[in-house]
Design a protein around this motif. Structure first.
Motif, PDB file in Angstrom:
ATOM      1  N   ALA A 146       0.837  -1.202   0.000  1.00 24.70           N
ATOM      2  CA  ALA A 146       0.000   0.000   0.000  1.00 24.70           C
ATOM      3  C   ALA A 146       0.875   1.258   0.000  1.00 24.70           C
ATOM      4  O   ALA A 146       2.035   1.215   0.419  1.00 24.70           O
ATOM      5  N   PRO A 147       0.338   2.371  -0.491  1.00 23.98           N
ATOM      6  CA  PRO A 147       1.121   3.615  -0.522  1.00 23.98           C
ATOM      7  C   PRO A 147       1.498   4.102   0.876  1.00 23.98           C
ATOM      8  O   PRO A 147       0.710   4.010   1.809  1.00 23.98           O
ATOM      9  N   THR A 148       2.719   4.599   0.995  1.00 23.06           N
ATOM     10  CA  THR A 148       3.241   5.101   2.265  1.00 23.06           C
ATOM     11  C   THR A 148       3.207   6.624   2.243  1.00 23.06           C
ATOM     12  O   THR A 148       3.594   7.236   1.246  1.00 23.06           O
ATOM     13  N   PRO A 149       2.759   7.273   3.323  1.00 24.74           N
ATOM     14  CA  PRO A 149       2.764   8.741   3.377  1.00 24.74           C
ATOM     15  C   PRO A 149       4.187   9.297   3.266  1.00 24.74           C
ATOM     16  O   PRO A 149       5.162   8.631   3.628  1.00 24.74           O
ATOM     17  N   LYS A 150       4.291  10.522   2.776  1.00 23.29           N
ATOM     18  CA  LYS A 150       5.593  11.143   2.526  1.00 23.29           C
ATOM     19  C   LYS A 150       6.456  11.212   3.788  1.00 23.29           C
ATOM     20  O   LYS A 150       7.646  10.918   3.737  1.00 23.29           O
ATOM     21  N   PHE A 151       5.876  11.573   4.915  1.00 21.99           N
ATOM     22  CA  PHE A 151       6.642  11.667   6.158  1.00 21.99           C
ATOM     23  C   PHE A 151       7.303  10.339   6.498  1.00 21.99           C
ATOM     24  O   PHE A 151       8.458  10.281   6.903  1.00 21.99           O
ATOM     25  N   PHE A 152       6.565   9.249   6.331  1.00 16.52           N
ATOM     26  CA  PHE A 152       7.107   7.946   6.685  1.00 16.52           C
ATOM     27  C   PHE A 152       8.118   7.443   5.658  1.00 16.52           C
ATOM     28  O   PHE A 152       8.970   6.627   5.976  1.00 16.52           O
ATOM     29  N   LYS A 153       8.024   7.932   4.413  1.00 14.79           N
ATOM     30  CA  LYS A 153       9.071   7.613   3.438  1.00 14.79           C
ATOM     31  C   LYS A 153      10.392   8.249   3.859  1.00 14.79           C
ATOM     32  O   LYS A 153      11.444   7.615   3.787  1.00 14.79           O
ATOM     33  N   VAL A 154      10.322   9.494   4.306  1.00 14.13           N
ATOM     34  CA  VAL A 154      11.530  10.183   4.786  1.00 14.13           C
ATOM     35  C   VAL A 154      12.065   9.477   6.027  1.00 14.13           C
ATOM     36  O   VAL A 154      13.270   9.225   6.151  1.00 14.13           O
ATOM     37  N   LEU A 155      11.175   9.126   6.951  1.00 13.63           N
ATOM     38  CA  LEU A 155      11.576   8.433   8.172  1.00 13.63           C
ATOM     39  C   LEU A 155      12.198   7.067   7.854  1.00 13.63           C
ATOM     40  O   LEU A 155      13.178   6.657   8.476  1.00 13.63           O
ATOM     41  N   ARG A 156      11.647   6.365   6.866  1.00 12.20           N
ATOM     42  CA  ARG A 156      12.199   5.077   6.444  1.00 12.20           C
ATOM     43  C   ARG A 156      13.619   5.239   5.921  1.00 12.20           C
ATOM     44  O   ARG A 156      14.509   4.467   6.262  1.00 12.20           O
TER      45      ARG A 156
ATOM     46  N   TYR B  43      23.366  -1.166  18.528  1.00 12.50           N
ATOM     47  CA  TYR B  43      22.108  -0.473  18.835  1.00 12.50           C
ATOM     48  C   TYR B  43      21.610   0.341  17.641  1.00 12.50           C
ATOM     49  O   TYR B  43      20.415   0.389  17.361  1.00 12.50           O
ATOM     50  N   LEU B  44      22.527   0.996  16.930  1.00 18.09           N
ATOM     51  CA  LEU B  44      22.135   1.773  15.752  1.00 18.09           C
ATOM     52  C   LEU B  44      21.555   0.872  14.673  1.00 18.09           C
ATOM     53  O   LEU B  44      20.553   1.221  14.035  1.00 18.09           O
ATOM     54  N   ALA B  45      22.175  -0.270  14.454  1.00 16.71           N
ATOM     55  CA  ALA B  45      21.686  -1.193  13.427  1.00 16.71           C
ATOM     56  C   ALA B  45      20.277  -1.685  13.757  1.00 16.71           C
ATOM     57  O   ALA B  45      19.392  -1.709  12.889  1.00 16.71           O
ATOM     58  N   VAL B  46      20.045  -2.047  15.009  1.00 14.33           N
ATOM     59  CA  VAL B  46      18.723  -2.531  15.409  1.00 14.33           C
ATOM     60  C   VAL B  46      17.685  -1.414  15.340  1.00 14.33           C
ATOM     61  O   VAL B  46      16.592  -1.592  14.802  1.00 14.33           O
ATOM     62  N   ALA B  47      18.021  -0.252  15.873  1.00 11.46           N
ATOM     63  CA  ALA B  47      17.075   0.873  15.876  1.00 11.46           C
ATOM     64  C   ALA B  47      16.730   1.302  14.452  1.00 11.46           C
ATOM     65  O   ALA B  47      15.561   1.565  14.138  1.00 11.46           O
ATOM     66  N   GLY B  48      17.729   1.373  13.594  1.00 15.06           N
ATOM     67  CA  GLY B  48      17.471   1.749  12.201  1.00 15.06           C
ATOM     68  C   GLY B  48      16.586   0.740  11.497  1.00 15.06           C
ATOM     69  O   GLY B  48      15.695   1.103  10.721  1.00 15.06           O
ATOM     70  N   GLY B  49      16.803  -0.543  11.764  1.00 11.49           N
ATOM     71  CA  GLY B  49      15.965  -1.576  11.159  1.00 11.49           C
ATOM     72  C   GLY B  49      14.526  -1.498  11.631  1.00 11.49           C
ATOM     73  O   GLY B  49      13.591  -1.648  10.834  1.00 11.49           O
ATOM     74  N   VAL B  50      14.330  -1.237  12.902  1.00 13.53           N
ATOM     75  CA  VAL B  50      12.969  -1.131  13.443  1.00 13.53           C
ATOM     76  C   VAL B  50      12.253   0.084  12.868  1.00 13.53           C
ATOM     77  O   VAL B  50      11.099  -0.003  12.441  1.00 13.53           O
ATOM     78  N   VAL B  51      12.937   1.220  12.829  1.00 14.34           N
ATOM     79  CA  VAL B  51      12.324   2.435  12.281  1.00 14.34           C
ATOM     80  C   VAL B  51      11.953   2.230  10.816  1.00 14.34           C
ATOM     81  O   VAL B  51      10.862   2.609  10.378  1.00 14.34           O
ATOM     82  N   SER B  52      12.820   1.605  10.060  1.00 13.69           N
ATOM     83  CA  SER B  52      12.548   1.366   8.642  1.00 13.69           C
ATOM     84  C   SER B  52      11.364   0.422   8.454  1.00 13.69           C
ATOM     85  O   SER B  52      10.506   0.659   7.604  1.00 13.69           O
ATOM     86  N   ALA B  53      11.317  -0.645   9.232  1.00  7.14           N
ATOM     87  CA  ALA B  53      10.232  -1.615   9.092  1.00  7.14           C
ATOM     88  C   ALA B  53       8.883  -1.006   9.466  1.00  7.14           C
ATOM     89  O   ALA B  53       7.893  -1.181   8.745  1.00  7.14           O
TER      90      ALA B  53
ATOM     91  N   THR C   3       3.520   1.513   7.493  1.00  4.07           N
ATOM     92  CA  THR C   3       2.528   2.538   7.760  1.00  4.07           C
ATOM     93  C   THR C   3       1.860   2.930   6.448  1.00  4.07           C
ATOM     94  O   THR C   3       2.530   3.178   5.459  1.00  4.07           O
ATOM     95  N   THR C   4       0.539   2.962   6.442  1.00  4.40           N
ATOM     96  CA  THR C   4      -0.201   3.265   5.214  1.00  4.40           C
ATOM     97  C   THR C   4      -1.071   4.486   5.418  1.00  4.40           C
ATOM     98  O   THR C   4      -1.335   4.911   6.550  1.00  4.40           O
TER      99      THR C   4
END
Length: 72
Positions: free
Chosen positions: A9-19, A49-59, A64-65
């Protein structure tokens, strides 16, 4: 809505930047962990910690739709 439909599904622009920010953070963490030189334990711990946090934020950002897309 199942996970596959949600991911497509399409992702909002804010969450694309966050991803994208999450992907950069995960890449930095992975680079620190894979460094060819011996680094202090604190630095490698932070890299993990950075690798895990970045992966969680991206996922989470990818799944988010927009509200209209989930209603269909």
């Amino acid at each position: 809505m199942n996970v596959i439909k949600r991911a497509k599904a399409p992702t909002p622009k804010f969450f694309k930047v966050l991803r994208n920010i999450g992907l950069v953070i995960a890449t930095v963490g992975g680079t620190i962990l894979a460094a060819p030189v011996a680094l202090p334990v604190v630095v490698t711990t932070i890299g993990g910690y950075l690798a895990v946090a970045g992966g969680v934020v991206s996922a989470v950002s990818q799944l988010t739709t927009e509200k209209d897309a989930s209603a269909k």
